[in-house]
Design an enzyme around this catalytic site. Structure first.
Site, PDB file in Angstrom:
ATOM      1  N   ASP A 343      38.016   4.403  42.377  1.00 31.46           N
ATOM      2  CA  ASP A 343      38.454   5.548  43.145  1.00 31.46           C
ATOM      3  C   ASP A 343      39.763   5.145  43.814  1.00 31.46           C
ATOM      4  OD1 ASP A 343      38.363   7.952  44.524  1.00 31.46           O
ATOM      5  OD2 ASP A 343      37.457   6.967  46.252  1.00 31.46           O
ATOM      6  N   THR A 345      41.356   6.920  47.021  1.00 27.90           N
ATOM      7  CA  THR A 345      41.368   7.047  48.466  1.00 27.90           C
ATOM      8  C   THR A 345      40.215   6.264  49.079  1.00 27.90           C
ATOM      9  OG1 THR A 345      42.080   9.247  47.995  1.00 27.90           O
ATOM     10  CG2 THR A 345      41.616   8.736  50.282  1.00 27.90           C
ATOM     11  N   GLU A 448      51.026  14.802  56.585  1.00 31.01           N
ATOM     12  CA  GLU A 448      51.620  15.704  57.543  1.00 31.01           C
ATOM     13  C   GLU A 448      51.329  15.228  58.959  1.00 31.01           C
ATOM     14  OE1 GLU A 448      50.407  19.790  57.254  1.00 31.01           O
ATOM     15  OE2 GLU A 448      52.464  20.316  56.779  1.00 31.01           O
ATOM     16  N   THR A 626      40.566   9.631  40.294  1.00 29.44           N
ATOM     17  CA  THR A 626      40.685  10.139  41.641  1.00 29.44           C
ATOM     18  C   THR A 626      40.673  11.654  41.656  1.00 29.44           C
ATOM     19  OG1 THR A 626      42.088  10.206  43.575  1.00 29.44           O
ATOM     20  CG2 THR A 626      43.196   9.929  41.478  1.00 29.44           C
ATOM     21  N   ASP A 628      42.431  13.109  43.725  1.00 30.78           N
ATOM     22  CA  ASP A 628      43.722  13.385  44.339  1.00 30.78           C
ATOM     23  C   ASP A 628      44.732  13.856  43.309  1.00 30.78           C
ATOM     24  OD1 ASP A 628      45.469  13.503  46.367  1.00 30.78           O
ATOM     25  OD2 ASP A 628      45.007  11.492  47.124  1.00 30.78           O
ATOM     26  N   LYS A 743      34.258  12.198  36.602  1.00 25.20           N
ATOM     27  CA  LYS A 743      34.361  10.756  36.752  1.00 25.20           C
ATOM     28  C   LYS A 743      33.229  10.079  35.979  1.00 25.20           C
ATOM     29  CE  LYS A 743      36.582  10.500  41.261  1.00 25.20           C
ATOM     30  NZ  LYS A 743      36.598   9.831  42.554  1.00 25.20           N
ATOM     31  N   ASN A 766      31.971  11.535  46.408  1.00 19.37           N
ATOM     32  CA  ASN A 766      32.431  11.992  45.101  1.00 19.37           C
ATOM     33  C   ASN A 766      32.410  10.879  44.056  1.00 19.37           C
ATOM     34  OD1 ASN A 766      34.395  10.740  46.602  1.00 19.37           O
ATOM     35  ND2 ASN A 766      36.056  11.747  45.514  1.00 19.37           N
ATOM     36  N   ASP A 767      32.203   9.676  44.493  1.00 19.90           N
ATOM     37  CA  ASP A 767      32.157   8.567  43.539  1.00 19.90           C
ATOM     38  C   ASP A 767      30.743   8.219  43.113  1.00 19.90           C
ATOM     39  OD1 ASP A 767      34.941   8.232  43.876  1.00 19.90           O
ATOM     40  OD2 ASP A 767      34.538   7.167  45.745  1.00 19.90           O
TER      41      ASP A 767
END
EC number: 7.6.2.1
Lengths: 1110, 350
Positions: A343, A345, A448, A626, A628, A743, A766-767
């Site tokens: 992964d 992040t 941000e 990922t 992302d 994944k 999520n992994d």
């Protein structure tokens, strides 16, 4: 049948959700443990006998109880079986006690919260990249209602249902659902309804996405099962041969020998006798299938797991967390990993964004890479942090190392001020100020947040916003800007802008975005500045920083009015709105003046590039999977050495045209692989059922980037094979925008086609799917909750521990397991096959060579400890060398140390040893007498000589295998041999034998035989004959068939004698040429939310009232 | 599961050599400087030992005579011919004449050797009751099932000693006569029939049941001898210390052989004039031929042998040591050559 789920509730008063969940946890701990006190024994025994090996020994026991064929006393099987069963039972019991998991969480239908409009701030970073807040459903006074919704499924972004409340129907969509794994942030309270409960089965969307939880078995387990079958067949054929021999013998000799040994009344012919003796031999030779194999394997794995738990070098002090081996069954597989799926992040990165450098009006601020390195290597942190004490609203956690920038701000440099003003205005961050002066920002993306925080510290504090205004404290002076428009971000635009009116009534547009896009929208007058800034951007990119360009434009009031009109028209249009909007945006976002560029460091975890480089050297391929975005993922890939600048090519697979891209790619990497004459193609066409794709060597280093939706097409179509072939030839593969299920699919795909060991490492919920799908799942216990860790096989806190887990612990475990298995099979073959040779001299009568007690204790007592010592303490090279020469890891990946070939070698070696072990003692005692004329050629003396020789031989053999002699190894190895003699004298002692004359029949044999010179001469001869060929083989093998590892070992051995050369540092290369490092991890559509004022109104009123009071 | 709640360092693993896998260790290495000398030394040592063993074995004298009585092989043929049925005729005797041209150095041992006789057959080997033989009265009355079919006699009496091994007790007897000079009468050479079994066997393992009224015969009252036996077990020898289960012939027989060809000690010749050995002259062994072996193709042999420090004549160990020693040296040379060539190759590569 009912696919819908009906939930009804009736509640008097509502408890806050937290309390509700807590209550739920209290009463609904999931019971995953299997046993209780009462059912343990029967249930555990039942389960154990389901294992093939144990069942086999049970059958054997029954065979032994049949007097007609019993050739061994019953206790030779019962005692080992009991010991094995009880050890396993104890281990099961301990395992079981650990399995009381903490309680579940469910998917929650959000009803209302403390925030205005019942919005709830949620971090769903685990699911698909970081994002914050989801609008909830708001029901304030509810007491009863009914929800009808879809049945559990795995689609994270879809949810349909109807809420019936006070006779009204409300439609429900996925925005209103809090998925399991979300973290609620900055929300005081919220009410929710548990919809999909984990408790009712793994119903939650996340769990549905997690993939099946299967019991993982290692390749070695499968190999062992195959080998046990082979042994069975070998055993069967031997028994068959011996039974035939028996039939012939009974026919030719036994029949005539009946004067002294009549046939039993139930034996009418030699054929019947042969059938009976088949089973008798089956019993005698049963030790070929080693009863203690499985339990020994489990003990070894347990021990090697403990080493992982105990390793201080995998202990992460800041979090006080040691590494955990959560599974104790996969250790040796750690030494065989070929593919690592990581992964991004939280695994490769810390998920912390730091404003690191900037370029303002052509000036470079922040430390140069070179100076930074110099600082790091010489006096640590000589350069001081910049002092922000002049600014009361500064964030104390923020640090910056270049004073010149602060001086510029203080001096009142116009461009610097404008730069920071644009940063404090152009964003979608929300602020919160519960205590005066303590601002908390809710940023949609950490990038941000970092930018706004930077502006804040340098004196441009974004204080609060309403739907129409933004308040900024500029160097201590509060100024309120009117917010005229937010030109939101999207993937195509790659930029966002705001239009605001300053207190001086100037209309300004501030824009930030990707350099590639923005530099085309600049006013021609700033061409020179652009070139300088681009150079700086290159520098940033080289360091792997995430960059954004910042620009502004002052607008003419009338121009803006005209544009504003067009804008509102476009907003209201129903058809083709998106397109119209973006063209309207383009009208205003042009001729901008460049302000500068920002560089944000997506902080990698410590040691990630070094770890990746080491793993690369060990021929472990690294794929990043990922959720992302592509840009950020690629950025990180460069930063961690997964991609290198020197790569011969990089390919991006997007959209549906995969096939052509893959073809093109392959054409470049290995042109011949597209020809039909390519051996791999021939192999694949000749074996349509597809077993395994062989390793293919490309002609260079290539990288592949594929995103989620293309992958979905590739997996759905018949492109899987092409994809795997292509991807596996690449040095690095990045898959972005992946759903959790995808994944897992990628992992499954590689597992299926490559038949190599895969490892997945990740930290978030999520992994979980890929962690479960891979052969080995590693969880990083990071910030994103415990999901990944709870489903993992191994868990630790830092990615860099992976190299230690694989190259040190994995390699040792694998080597130890292989040594163990080779030796274990060898010692049992040498032990058992002696019976085979004896058959030819004992009328194939199933006569054992050894004393029954020796057979009982051989595996259990005499030889168990040395081999355990070997497989718990042995190290061929120490950890420093393992890490310094990652090439040593390679044999494990190809499973060179224990495979079918090695097994056959063990078998042949065992056969040879048993041959020596039988015929040398036989020659020694043949017609031989002692020095007092009394005989020594009796059966019991012969047994003693053979078994003592055997024990010496196997002890010397293990001494030869042991490369790392600790005190414990000495005690185990030589102690066991000594212990054998002690037991021998005890078993053959007068007292014991006279107490049970029929059980212990070897009275006095030890005393009479062990003092004979012949006996010791024979033992020495057997040992030399068994050991010297092995030494010769070990000596000659690296000379005749040198492999890479041998050369490295030679170097290591050489350097242990000579002083150590200083370790070569892994050189870290950053990208040397330009690639856009733009990073924006936004979700589209947030601007609209702000301007619509939905988020803000009540807060504003709150704030206003607060101000009024003031 | 969250660690942060506890004090920093609380979960840090112990820093011991054991947990960190840093136990001090000796790491031997199989290098050429160890392997090659090992082979040469082992080879030389083995050749030396082998020579010693070979010569000491060769120095031992053995005299063998096959008296099975296959047709035309001597004067036991008559007895053997009479033994065509299973039951041999009683007290058929034959003789073996031989002469020693010189002294057969002592002490001389007389063995009988049987071939093709499977004492190591599993069913044969288990057919005994060690409890009974250790003198346990209950086992005397109730022999173990393993003894079947020699557990109880046809009349239902328990057999003592039970089992196939006891039943097949070797019952040929020998007497040795010596004629100093031709024409002189044969003088019987005294054979010592005691001290032929292991001390532990006839003093610990085998024991007679407790005497009844001082009589061994009464102790065995109510038992039957094995069917092949012509007299009960308590009459095996007139010597009260050598009869019953502790009769040494019996004890020797009960220590079953490991291989189908085996020798068992019959007597030691060590008394009177014969303590130094058998002097030169003519000899006669008078054989009482009782034991049938021709049915299963067995042979019976008589063996005179003396012994050395390492036991009887057995060239095996000496030859094996010589062969293995030579192989070691040969192997050592092969390895040396390979090693040197490999070194050269390496140098070339570099």
């Amino acid at each position: 049948r009912d696919h819908c789920r009906n939930l009804q509730w009736e509640v008097e008063s509502f408890v806050p959700l937290i309390a509700l969940v807590f209550f739920y946890l209290q009463n609904n701990t999931i019971k995953t443990s299997r046993y209780n006190v009462f059912n343990f024994l029967p249930l555990n025994l039942f389960e154990q006998f389901q294992r093939l090996a144990n069942a086999y020994f049970l059958v054997l026991l029954f065979l032994q109880l049949i007097p007609q064929i019993s050739s061994l006393a019953w206790y030779t099987t019962v005692i080992p079986l009991m010991v094995v069963l009880s050890i396993t039972a104890v281990k099961d019991a301990i395992d079981d006690m650990v399995k009381w998991l903490p309680g579940p969480l469910a998917d929650i239908l959000l009803l209302s919260s403390s925030e205005p409009y019942s919005l709830t701030y949620i971090e769903t970073a685990e699911l698909d990249g970081p994002e914050i807040t989801e609008p909830g459903l708001f029901l304030l006074n509810f007491s009863s209602g009914k929800v009808t919704c879809e049945s559990p499924n795995n689609k994270l972004d879809k949810f349909t249902g109807i809420l019936t409340y006070k006779g009204k129907d409300f439609t429900l969509d996925h925005d209103k659902l809090l998925l399991r794994g979300c973290i609620i942030r900055n929300t005081d309270w919220c009410y929710g309804l548990l919809v999909f409960l984990f408790h009712l089965g793994p119903d939650t969307k996340l769990m549905q996405n997690c993939g099946k939880s299967t019991f993982k078995r290692t390749h070695m387990d499968h190999l062992l099962n195959v080998l046990v079958v082979w042994i069975f067949l070998f055993l069967g054929s031997m028994c068959f041969i011996l039974a035939i021999g028996h039939g012939i013998w009974e026919n030719k000799k036994g029949y005539y020998f009946q004067n002294y040994l009549p046939w039993k009344e139930y034996v009418p012919s030699s054929a019947v006798s042969a059938i009976l003796v088949f089973w008798s031999y089956f019993i005698i030779l049963n030790t070929m299938v080693p009863i203690s194999l499985y339990v020994s394997v489990e003990i070894i794995r347990l021990g090697n797991s403990c080493y992982i738990n105990w390793d201080r070098k995998m202990f992460y002090a800041p979090k006080n967390s040691p590494a955990q081996a959560r599974t104790t069954t996969l250790n040796e597989e750690l030494g065989q990993v070929k593919y690592v799926f990581s992964d991004k992040t939280g695994t490769l990165t810390q998920n912390i964004m730091v404003f690191n450098k900037c370029s303002i009006n052509g000036m470079f601020y922040g430390m140069h890479a070179a100076t930074k390195k110099f600082v790091l290597t010489s006096v640590f942190q000589e350069t001081e942090k910049v002092d922000f004490s002049y600014n009361k609203l500064a964030d104390p956690k923020f640090s910056f190392y270049d004073k010149t920038l602060v001086e510029a701000v203080k001096k009142g440099d116009r461009w610097v001020h404008l730069f920071f003003l644009s940063l404090s205005l152009c964003h979608t961050v929300m602020s919160e100020e519960k205590v005066e002066g303590k601002l908390v920002y809710q940023a949609q993306s950490p990038d941000e947040g970092a930018l706004v925080t930077a502006a804040r510290n340098f004196g441009f504090v974004f204080r609060y916003r309403t739907s129409e205004t933004i308040a900024v404290v500029e160097m201590g002076e509060t100024r309120v800007y009117q917010l005229l428009a937010i030109l939101d971000f999207n993937n195509v635009r790659k930029r966002m802008s705001i239009v605001g009116r300053t207190p001086e009534d100037r209309v300004m547009l501030f824009c930030k975005g990707a350099d590639t896009i923005l530099c085309q929208l600049l006013h021609p007058s700033c061409r020179f500045l652009r070139d300088v800034t681009m150079e700086h951007l290159d520098d940033f990119a080289i360091e792997g920083l995430r960059t954004l360009m910042v620009a502004y434009r002052e607008l003419d009031n009338s121009f803006f009015q005209a544009w504003s009109k067009k804008h509102s028209e476009a907003c209201l249009s129903l058809e083709n709105r998106e397109h119209k909007m973006s063209s309207v945006y383009e009208e205003i976002e042009k001729d901008m003046m460049l302000l500068g560029a920002t560089a944000i460091e997506d902080k990698l975890q410590d040691g990630v590039p070094e770890t990746v480089a080491t793993l690369n050297k060990a021929q472990i391929k690294m794929w990043v999977l990922t959720g992302d975005k592509q840009e950020t993922a690629v950025n990180i890939a460069y930063a961690c050495n997964i991609f290198e600048e020197e790569m011969d090519g990089m390919f991006i697979v997007e959209g549906k045209n995969n096939e052509t891209v893959l073809q093109e790619l392959r054409d470049k990497m290995k042109p011949e692989s597209l020809l039909e004459s390519d051996p791999v193609n021939i192999y694949l066409t000749s074996k349509p059922q597809m077993l395994r794709i062989p390793e293919e060597v490309p002609n260079g280093n290539y990288g592949l980037i594929i995103n989620g939706c293309s992958l979905a097409y590739a997996l759905e179509g018949n492109l899987e094979l092409e994809l795997v072939r292509t991807a596996c030839m690449c040095k690095g593969v990045i898959c972005c925008r992946m759903t959790p299920l995808q994944k897992a699919q990628v992992v499954e795909m590689v597992k299926r086609y490559k038949k190599v060991v895969t490892l997945a490492i990740g930290d978030g919920a999520n992994d979980v799917s890929m962690i479960k799908a891979a052969h080995i799942g590693v969880g990083i216990s990071g910030q994103e909750g415990m999901q990944a860790m709870l489903n993992s096989d191994y868990a630790f806190s830092q990615f860099r521990y992976l190299q230690r887990l694989l190259l040190v612990h994995g390699r040792w475990s694998y080597n130890r397991m292989c040594k163990f298995l080779s030796y274990f099979f060898y010692k049992n073959f040498a032990f058992t096959l002696v019976h085979f040779w004896y058959a030819f001299f004992s009328g194939f009568s199933a006569q054992t060579v050894y004393d029954t007690w020796f057979i009982t204790f051989y595996n259990l007592v005499y030889t168990s400890l040395p081999v355990l010592g070997l497989s718990l303490f042995d190290q061929d090279v120490n950890e420093t060398w393992s890490l310094r020469f990652p090439e040593l890891y390679e044999p494990g990946q190809h499973n060179l140390y224990f495979n079918k070939k090695e097994f056959v070698k063990c078998l042949v070696h065992g056969i040879y040893s048993s041959f020596i072990l039988f015929f040398i003692p036989m020659g020694t005692i043949y017609n031989s007498v002692r020095s007092d004329g009394k005989e020594i050629s009796d059966y019991q003396s012969f047994s003693l000589i053979v078994q003592t020789s055997l024990l010496w031989v196997v002890t010397m053999q293990i001494a030869l295998e042991t490369t790392y002699w600790t005190m414990i190894s000495h005690i185990f190895t030589w102690g066991s041999l000594g212990f054998y003699f002690c037991i021998l004298f005890f078993l053959y002692s007068d007292g014991l034998c006279l107490m049970f004359p029929n059980v212990f029949q070897f009275l006095g044999v030890a005393r009479n035989t062990l003092n004979l010179p012949q006996m010791w001469l024979s033992i020495v001869l057997s040992v030399i004959l068994c050991i010297l060929p092995v030494i010769g083989y070990q000596f000659l093998k690296p000379l005749f068939w040198p492999v890479n590892v041998d050369k490295i070992m030679d170097r290591i051995h050489l350097s242990t004698k000579l002083p150590l050369p200083p370790p070569t540092r892994t050189k870290l290369k950053y990208a040397s040429c330009r690639h856009s490092a733009y990073a924006f991890s936004h979700k589209q559509g947030f601007g609209a939310l702000i301007t619509s004022g939905k988020i803000l109104r009540s807060r504003v009123s709150k704030k206003n009232s607060f101000l009024f009071k003031k | 599961m969250t660690w942060s709640a506890t004090a920093p360092g609380a979960h840090q693993p112990d820093n011991t050599a054991f947990t960190q896998q840093r136990l001090p260790a000796w790491q031997p290495l199989l290098s050429a400087s160890i392997a090659l000398p090992l082979f040469f030394c082992a080879g030389l040592a083995f050749i030396g030992l082998g020579l010693g063993l070979f010569y000491s074995s060769n120095g031992i004298k053995e005299l063998e005579y096959d008296y099975t009585g296959n047709p035309g092989t001597g004067n036991c043929s008559a007895c053997a011919l009479a033994d065509q049925g299973r039951a041999p005729p009683l007290r058929c005797s034959c003789a073996w004449y031989f002469s020693l041209p010189e002294l057969f150095p002592g002490p001389v041992y007389l063995y009988y050797e049987l071939t093709n006789f499977y004492q190591n057959n599993r069913r044969y080997g288990v057919s005994r009751d060690d409890s009974q033989l250790s003198g346990l009265p209950s086992a005397l009355r109730h022999p173990a099932n393993e003894c079947a079919p020699y557990q109880r006699s046809a009349t239902g009496l328990p057999i003592a000693p039970c089992g196939a091994i006891a039943n097949s007790l070797f019952n040929d007897t020998f007497s040795l006569w010596h004629q100093r000079r031709p024409g002189e009468p044969y003088v019987e050479v005294p054979l010592d029939r005691t001290g032929i079994a292991w001390w532990t066997d006839c003093h610990v393992k085998f024991r007679n049941p407790p005497l009844v009224n001082g009589s061994l015969a009464l102790a065995f009252h109510g038992t039957a001898p094995p069917p092949n036996w012509h007299r009960p077990v308590y009459e095996l020898s007139p010597d009260p210390n050598n009869t019953g289960f502790i009769n040494q012939d019996f004890v020797v027989w009960m220590r079953t052989a490991a291989l189908p060809t085996f020798r068992k000690l019959y007597a030691r010749i060590r008394q009177g004039n014969y303590s130094a050995g058998l002097p030169r002259g003519a000899y006669l062994v008078n054989i009482t031929y009782n034991y049938p072996v021709r049915a299963f193709g067995g042979h019976k042999l008589l063996v005179f042998s003396n012994i050395s420090w390492m036991g009887g004549k057995n060239p095996f160990l000496g030859i094996a040591y010589l062969v293995v020693g030579s192989l070691c040296i040969l192997m050592g040379f092969v390895m040396l050559v390979v090693y040197i060539r490999y070194q050269d190759q390496n140098d070339e590569e570099e």
